[in-house]
Design a protein around this motif. Structure first.
Motif: not given
Length: 242
Positions: A81-88, A187-194
């Motif tokens: 949950n903390y990961m989701l809250d700080t995804l940006e 990080e796999s949620l954040k970047y286009e190539e992954v």
């Protein structure tokens, strides 16, 4: 960002707010917590993990539950949950330390042992027969790792290299694998190539061998291949909820 990842993040946020335990958010929480803890020796089953996440209880059993397994499972739910809250936010040492705090702050055994919670290790530790970075050098090595990562193209090989280097540093007294795998998912949620992925306990032997390959040869071909395979599996599972 791919349509799949945009959909996935949106569903995570919506379902979490609604306390929805029937969708892809709950599925991901259960699967990731079960597998990441199981890799580290947790005795809880998928069914017990689901019950703990869904309603905070464990089914009646003839066996004893290990308190640490339950505490770390709950900590993993909080870390997600903390990961989701700080995804940006940008990946940083402070963010990684907070992941560790969420995972470990409720673990009695670690506190009783005097482990640093939410901070880097204070005692040297080893991975099997391999020495890791000494406590006095961890902050410097983590700074180098994050600076290197920030300058790299974000693809599966980069994530594999980051993870292998992170595990070689072994910044925390305990919980390195679980924080490291949470960083990978983030990080796999954040970047286009992954594409997003979860490392499964079924693949533990390959995973351990892949980390060994890096320690001995400095290469990550085996780990990169594993992460790509896990991404395909995770996507197929998520298709059910689309």
């Amino acid at each position: 960002m791919s349509e799949f990842k945009k959909w996935l993040i949106d569903r995570f946020i919506i379902e979490r707010k609604k306390f929805d335990r029937s969708g892809v958010y709950a599925y991901t929480q259960r699967v990731m917590a079960y597998n990441s803890n199981k890799i580290e020796g947790s005795t809880l089953t998928p069914e017990q993990t689901a019950s703990l996440f869904d309603n905070g209880t464990l089914p009646r059993s003839d066996d004893y539950y290990r308190a640490k397994d339950v505490e770390e499972m709950n900590g993993h739910f909080l870390m997600f949950n903390y990961m989701l809250d700080t995804l940006e936010e940008d990946l940083s040492q402070e963010l990684i330390k907070q992941f560790h705090y969420e995972l470990k702050s409720g673990v009695f055994e670690d506190r009783a042992n005097g482990y640093a919670i939410g901070d880097y290790k204070q005692r040297p530790n080893m991975v099997g027969m391999y020495k890791t970075v000494l406590p006095k050098n961890v902050a410097e090595e983590m700074e180098k790792l994050l600076a290197w990562y920030a300058a790299q193209p974000k693809n599966m090989e980069t994530l594999a290299k980051f993870h292998a280097r992170y595990e070689s540093i072994h910044p925390f007294q305990d919980g390195n694998g679980r924080t490291g795998r949470m960083i990978l998912f983030r990080e796999s949620l954040k970047y286009e190539e992954v594409d997003p992925f979860i490392i499964l306990d079924d693949d533990r032997t390959v995973y351990i061998e892949a980390l060994k390959e890096f320690r001995e040869n400095g290469t990550v071909s085996q780990l990169t291949e594993l992460l790509q395979k896990e991404a395909e599996i995770y996507y197929k599972q998520c298709e059910y909820f689309m």
